[in-house]
Design a protein around this motif. Structure first.
Motif, PDB file in Angstrom:
ATOM      1  N   GLY A   1     -22.837  11.275  20.916  1.00 57.69           N
ATOM      2  CA  GLY A   1     -24.293  11.226  20.965  1.00 57.69           C
ATOM      3  C   GLY A   1     -24.934  12.264  20.066  1.00 57.69           C
ATOM      4  N   LYS A   2     -24.320  13.416  19.932  1.00 57.70           N
ATOM      5  CA  LYS A   2     -24.936  14.463  19.103  1.00 57.70           C
ATOM      6  C   LYS A   2     -24.609  14.252  17.630  1.00 57.70           C
ATOM      7  CE  LYS A   2     -27.718  17.109  21.199  1.00 57.70           C
ATOM      8  NZ  LYS A   2     -29.114  17.072  20.807  1.00 57.70           N
ATOM      9  N   TYR A   3     -23.338  14.034  17.335  1.00 64.60           N
ATOM     10  CA  TYR A   3     -23.022  13.611  15.976  1.00 64.60           C
ATOM     11  C   TYR A   3     -21.919  12.597  16.076  1.00 64.60           C
ATOM     12  CZ  TYR A   3     -21.469  18.398  16.827  1.00 64.60           C
ATOM     13  OH  TYR A   3     -21.126  19.567  17.397  1.00 64.60           O
ATOM     14  N   SER A   4     -21.493  12.085  14.972  1.00 65.38           N
ATOM     15  CA  SER A   4     -20.608  10.935  15.022  1.00 65.38           C
ATOM     16  C   SER A   4     -19.362  11.259  15.810  1.00 65.38           C
ATOM     17  CB  SER A   4     -20.212  10.553  13.617  1.00 65.38           C
ATOM     18  OG  SER A   4     -19.276  11.463  13.167  1.00 65.38           O
ATOM     19  N   SER A   5     -18.741  10.195  16.321  1.00 62.72           N
ATOM     20  CA  SER A   5     -17.620  10.381  17.235  1.00 62.72           C
ATOM     21  C   SER A   5     -16.389  10.949  16.556  1.00 62.72           C
ATOM     22  CB  SER A   5     -17.256   9.028  17.832  1.00 62.72           C
ATOM     23  OG  SER A   5     -16.854   8.173  16.783  1.00 62.72           O
ATOM     24  N   ASN A   6     -16.389  11.019  15.249  1.00 57.28           N
ATOM     25  CA  ASN A   6     -15.178  11.516  14.584  1.00 57.28           C
ATOM     26  C   ASN A   6     -15.539  12.337  13.366  1.00 57.28           C
ATOM     27  OD1 ASN A   6     -12.689  11.913  13.576  1.00 57.28           O
ATOM     28  ND2 ASN A   6     -12.030   9.791  13.749  1.00 57.28           N
ATOM     29  N   LEU A   7     -15.509  13.654  13.537  1.00 64.74           N
ATOM     30  CA  LEU A   7     -15.911  14.521  12.428  1.00 64.74           C
ATOM     31  C   LEU A   7     -14.807  14.724  11.416  1.00 64.74           C
ATOM     32  CD1 LEU A   7     -17.886  17.382  14.123  1.00 64.74           C
ATOM     33  CD2 LEU A   7     -18.692  15.886  12.348  1.00 64.74           C
ATOM     34  N   GLY A   8     -13.599  14.440  11.839  1.00 72.15           N
ATOM     35  CA  GLY A   8     -12.478  14.761  10.952  1.00 72.15           C
ATOM     36  C   GLY A   8     -12.191  13.623  10.014  1.00 72.15           C
ATOM     37  N   SER A   9     -11.003  13.651   9.452  1.00 72.22           N
ATOM     38  CA  SER A   9     -10.633  12.579   8.556  1.00 72.22           C
ATOM     39  C   SER A   9      -9.319  12.014   9.005  1.00 72.22           C
ATOM     40  CB  SER A   9     -10.532  13.112   7.154  1.00 72.22           C
ATOM     41  OG  SER A   9     -10.166  12.048   6.342  1.00 72.22           O
ATOM     42  N   PHE A  10      -8.722  11.255   8.131  1.00 75.48           N
ATOM     43  CA  PHE A  10      -7.608  10.463   8.570  1.00 75.48           C
ATOM     44  C   PHE A  10      -6.705  10.208   7.397  1.00 75.48           C
ATOM     45  CE2 PHE A  10      -5.681   7.128  10.804  1.00 75.48           C
ATOM     46  CZ  PHE A  10      -5.365   6.217   9.827  1.00 75.48           C
ATOM     47  N   SER A  11      -5.406  10.260   7.622  1.00 73.22           N
ATOM     48  CA  SER A  11      -4.501  10.032   6.508  1.00 73.22           C
ATOM     49  C   SER A  11      -3.745   8.729   6.707  1.00 73.22           C
ATOM     50  CB  SER A  11      -3.504  11.197   6.437  1.00 73.22           C
ATOM     51  OG  SER A  11      -2.424  10.833   5.654  1.00 73.22           O
ATOM     52  N   TYR A  12      -4.031   7.742   5.861  1.00 73.67           N
ATOM     53  CA  TYR A  12      -3.375   6.441   5.997  1.00 73.67           C
ATOM     54  C   TYR A  12      -1.874   6.569   5.843  1.00 73.67           C
ATOM     55  CZ  TYR A  12      -7.018   3.000   6.174  1.00 73.67           C
ATOM     56  OH  TYR A  12      -8.032   2.203   6.577  1.00 73.67           O
ATOM     57  N   GLU A  13      -1.473   7.519   4.981  1.00 80.74           N
ATOM     58  CA  GLU A  13      -0.055   7.640   4.690  1.00 80.74           C
ATOM     59  C   GLU A  13       0.747   7.814   5.977  1.00 80.74           C
ATOM     60  OE1 GLU A  13      -2.504   8.767   3.068  1.00 80.74           O
ATOM     61  OE2 GLU A  13      -2.006   9.625   1.116  1.00 80.74           O
ATOM     62  N   GLN A  14       0.125   8.511   6.981  1.00 82.06           N
ATOM     63  CA  GLN A  14       0.887   8.776   8.194  1.00 82.06           C
ATOM     64  C   GLN A  14       0.798   7.630   9.184  1.00 82.06           C
ATOM     65  OE1 GLN A  14      -1.292  12.214   9.290  1.00 82.06           O
ATOM     66  NE2 GLN A  14       0.100  13.601   8.279  1.00 82.06           N
ATOM     67  N   ARG A  15      -0.137   6.691   8.928  1.00 79.74           N
ATOM     68  CA  ARG A  15      -0.369   5.689   9.957  1.00 79.74           C
ATOM     69  C   ARG A  15      -0.092   4.267   9.471  1.00 79.74           C
ATOM     70  NH1 ARG A  15      -4.467   8.052  13.399  1.00 79.74           N
ATOM     71  NH2 ARG A  15      -4.927   6.067  14.382  1.00 79.74           N
ATOM     72  N   GLY A  16       0.740   4.133   8.443  1.00 80.86           N
ATOM     73  CA  GLY A  16       1.120   2.791   8.040  1.00 80.86           C
ATOM     74  C   GLY A  16       0.153   2.089   7.105  1.00 80.86           C
TER      75      GLY A  16
ATOM     76  N   GLY B   1       0.815  -1.212   0.000  1.00 81.95           N
ATOM     77  CA  GLY B   1       0.000   0.000   0.000  1.00 81.95           C
ATOM     78  C   GLY B   1       0.846   1.258   0.000  1.00 81.95           C
ATOM     79  N   GLU B   2       1.889   1.274   0.829  1.00 80.13           N
ATOM     80  CA  GLU B   2       2.741   2.479   0.929  1.00 80.13           C
ATOM     81  C   GLU B   2       3.449   2.750  -0.390  1.00 80.13           C
ATOM     82  OE1 GLU B   2       5.375   2.619   4.355  1.00 80.13           O
ATOM     83  OE2 GLU B   2       3.765   1.697   5.530  1.00 80.13           O
ATOM     84  N   GLU B   3       3.944   1.665  -1.023  1.00 84.13           N
ATOM     85  CA  GLU B   3       4.629   1.835  -2.306  1.00 84.13           C
ATOM     86  C   GLU B   3       3.665   2.377  -3.360  1.00 84.13           C
ATOM     87  OE1 GLU B   3       7.925  -1.785  -1.942  1.00 84.13           O
ATOM     88  OE2 GLU B   3       6.032  -2.139  -2.966  1.00 84.13           O
ATOM     89  N   PHE B   4       2.448   1.881  -3.327  1.00 83.41           N
ATOM     90  CA  PHE B   4       1.434   2.333  -4.282  1.00 83.41           C
ATOM     91  C   PHE B   4       1.199   3.834  -4.156  1.00 83.41           C
ATOM     92  CE2 PHE B   4      -3.183   3.103  -5.036  1.00 83.41           C
ATOM     93  CZ  PHE B   4      -3.125   3.042  -6.416  1.00 83.41           C
ATOM     94  N   VAL B   5       1.092   4.303  -2.916  1.00 81.89           N
ATOM     95  CA  VAL B   5       0.880   5.746  -2.675  1.00 81.89           C
ATOM     96  C   VAL B   5       2.047   6.544  -3.252  1.00 81.89           C
ATOM     97  CG1 VAL B   5       0.742   7.527  -0.881  1.00 81.89           C
ATOM     98  CG2 VAL B   5      -0.599   5.433  -0.651  1.00 81.89           C
TER      99      VAL B   5
END
Length: 501
Positions: free
Chosen positions: A464-479, A166-170
């Motif tokens: 409870g009010k809205y989803s527990s994670n409003l932001g996003s996430f970058s796979y590149e930084q997390r393996g 995956g990392e090489e593909f990126v």
């Protein structure tokens, strides 16, 4: 004429430190005068490149470009690529500089050496050669990076992409999308096809296999910046509607703390604005509609005295609803009579009740957010709590606009909103209009390989009010993908090991 003298210099590599230092300078200096001793000279210099004395090694590496003449250049490039595995920083920099200098002599020959090691070399060499390409190619001038050179990079990259992690593909997507010849519409289309191939959209989707889910998300992330009104996302949107949405609740991921369902819905929302003509539009719109209903609760039943009959107030998942409602709104434009002609009257009535209930909760929440943010500017808006409120206001406003559209008789699909996690376009009125028409502007001319999702902030709004994670996430930084090659994206076969000078 001075062959014996040059041979004596070559033999100096077997001597002491002083002899070796002199040999490291004189072998390259007189190399061109003794073509018949070329092989012996290169091998002698190579021995010096592997000497125990770091100063001798550095001297020998620094002089390697002098051997890069004619047929010797690919071989020198191959040697330098293998030397990228050095852990001595000064030595590593010398190798980088030497590679760049022979690049300017013959780009294709140098690339030949780099790619042969990427395809056949040791893992550490492969990794560093890919990194070299991803960081250095963009620094080379246009006269070096000709169309022919770029075509060679594309051809060789396709060979490598047959078996990557995956990392090489990126990294390869970063390399390819930086090529000038792929900045055109047809170039971007080619890249999208490459990504679709990697994503293996023909295969059966297995939601309980983290690698399968990861692969799809990683590939989709690479494709999103390439989509535009001319480069369609239809293939990906279709796959998400048919295979991913029905399995949304059973998706698994090896990445801790990632709201995988929200991540999928965000990608679908971003792609939906660039979807072309879809074969099974009605059936996919129905799947999207059914999933939306899951997050649009019916109002709790009231007792005769008008009080809540003990039922808990349903939780409103604002982040999920923003994505689903936006995707439905985008695809609904292609079949505007879906709600009126394709649904029976009961279904439509039920949907309107859900919309109404959601809108009511929304109004209360928007009011609370506006009061909380009133009069706050600059630094005050930068506190974590207020950042959450700002993004919550964007989400709720977006949902409000879309619900109003669907309340029209017949439902309308004319409003445009910018998804809450996308940057607001700063442009003059006419440009702004153009960018809003597509809800996010077409990818810039120089499409970056990795979506710059890491620029988005990660918010944790009140549960409870809205989803527990409003932001996003970058796979590149997390393996992202697990394990090395041979696990995440298929085994890479047995490659030869050792020095291939």
């Amino acid at each position: 004429q001075h062959k014996d003298a040059y041979q004596a210099i070559l033999d100096g590599v077997k001597g002491g430190a002083k002899e070796k230092r002199l040999a490291a300078q004189f072998i390259p200096k007189f190399f061109k005068h003794f073509p018949e001793l070329a092989d012996s000279a290169i091998n002698a210099q190579l021995d010096l490149c592997e000497d125990e004395d770091v100063s001798i090694r550095r001297q020998a590496i620094k002089e390697l470009p002098q051997f890069a003449t004619g047929d010797n250049l690919p071989r020198v490039a191959d040697i330098l690529t293998q030397l990228l595995q050095s852990d001595d920083s000064a030595e590593f920099n010398l190798v980088n500089n030497a590679l760049l200098s022979i690049f300017k002599m013959d780009a294709k020959g140098t690339l030949g050496g780099l790619f042969s090691q990427i395809l056949q070399g040791e893992d550490i060499v492969r990794e560093r050669a890919i990194k070299f390409l991803s960081t250095k190619l963009k620094t080379l001038p246009e006269e070096v990076m000709t169309k022919e050179v770029e075509e060679f990079i594309l051809t060789e990259s396709k060979k490598v992409l047959e078996d990557v992690t995956g990392e090489e593909f990126v990294l390869f997507m970063k390399i390819l999308s930086g090529l000038k010849s792929l900045q055109t519409v047809s170039g971007r289309q080619q890249l999208v096809e490459l990504v679709a191939e990697q994503a293996d959209l023909e295969q059966t989707f297995n939601p309980s296999d983290p690698d399968c889910v990861d692969r799809l998300l990683q590939c989709t992330r690479q494709a999103v910046p390439l989509f535009s009104k001319n480069v369609h996302s239809t293939k990906f949107v279709t796959y998400f509607c048919e295979h991913v949405l029905p399995n949304l609740s059973s998706l698994t991921t090896p990445v801790e703390g990632l709201d995988i369902q929200l991540e999928v819905l965000k990608l679908l929302a971003e792609m939906s604005s660039f979807c072309g003509d879809m074969e099974k539009l009605e059936s996919n719109l129905k799947k999207l509609f059914d999933k939306l209903l899951e997050y649009m609760p019916l109002p709790p039943e009231e007792a005769e005295n008008g009080e809540n009959a003990g039922n808990e107030e349903p939780k409103l998942q604002f982040s999920y609803v923003e994505c689903l409602l936006y995707s439905f709104h985008q695809l609904g434009r292609k079949l505007p009579d879906f709600l009126t002609a394709k649904l029976n009257a009961e279904k439509l009535k039920d949907f309107k009740i859900r919309l109404q209930y959601f809108a009511r909760g929304l109004q209360v929440y928007i009011r609370q957010l506006r009061i909380a943010l009133q009069g706050k500017t600059g630094e005050a808006l930068k506190t974590e709590e207020n950042k959450i409120k700002v993004v919550a206001l964007k989400i709720t406003n977006n949902i409000n606009v879309l619900i109003k559209d669907l309340f029209h008789i017949p439902p309308s699909y004319k409003s445009t909103v910018t998804l809450s996690w996308k940057p607001v376009q700063k442009a003059d009125a006419s440009q702004k209009r153009a960018s809003e028409d597509t809800t996010s502007s077409s990818p810039p001319k120089k499409a970056s390989a990795g979506p710059k999702r890491d620029a988005r902030q990660i918010y944790n709004p009140p549960s409870g009010k809205y989803s527990s994670n409003l932001g996003s996430f970058s796979y590149e930084q997390r393996g992202g993908f697990r394990g090395g090659r041979g696990r995440g994206w298929g085994g890479r076969g047995n490659r030869s090991r050792g020095r291939i000078y």
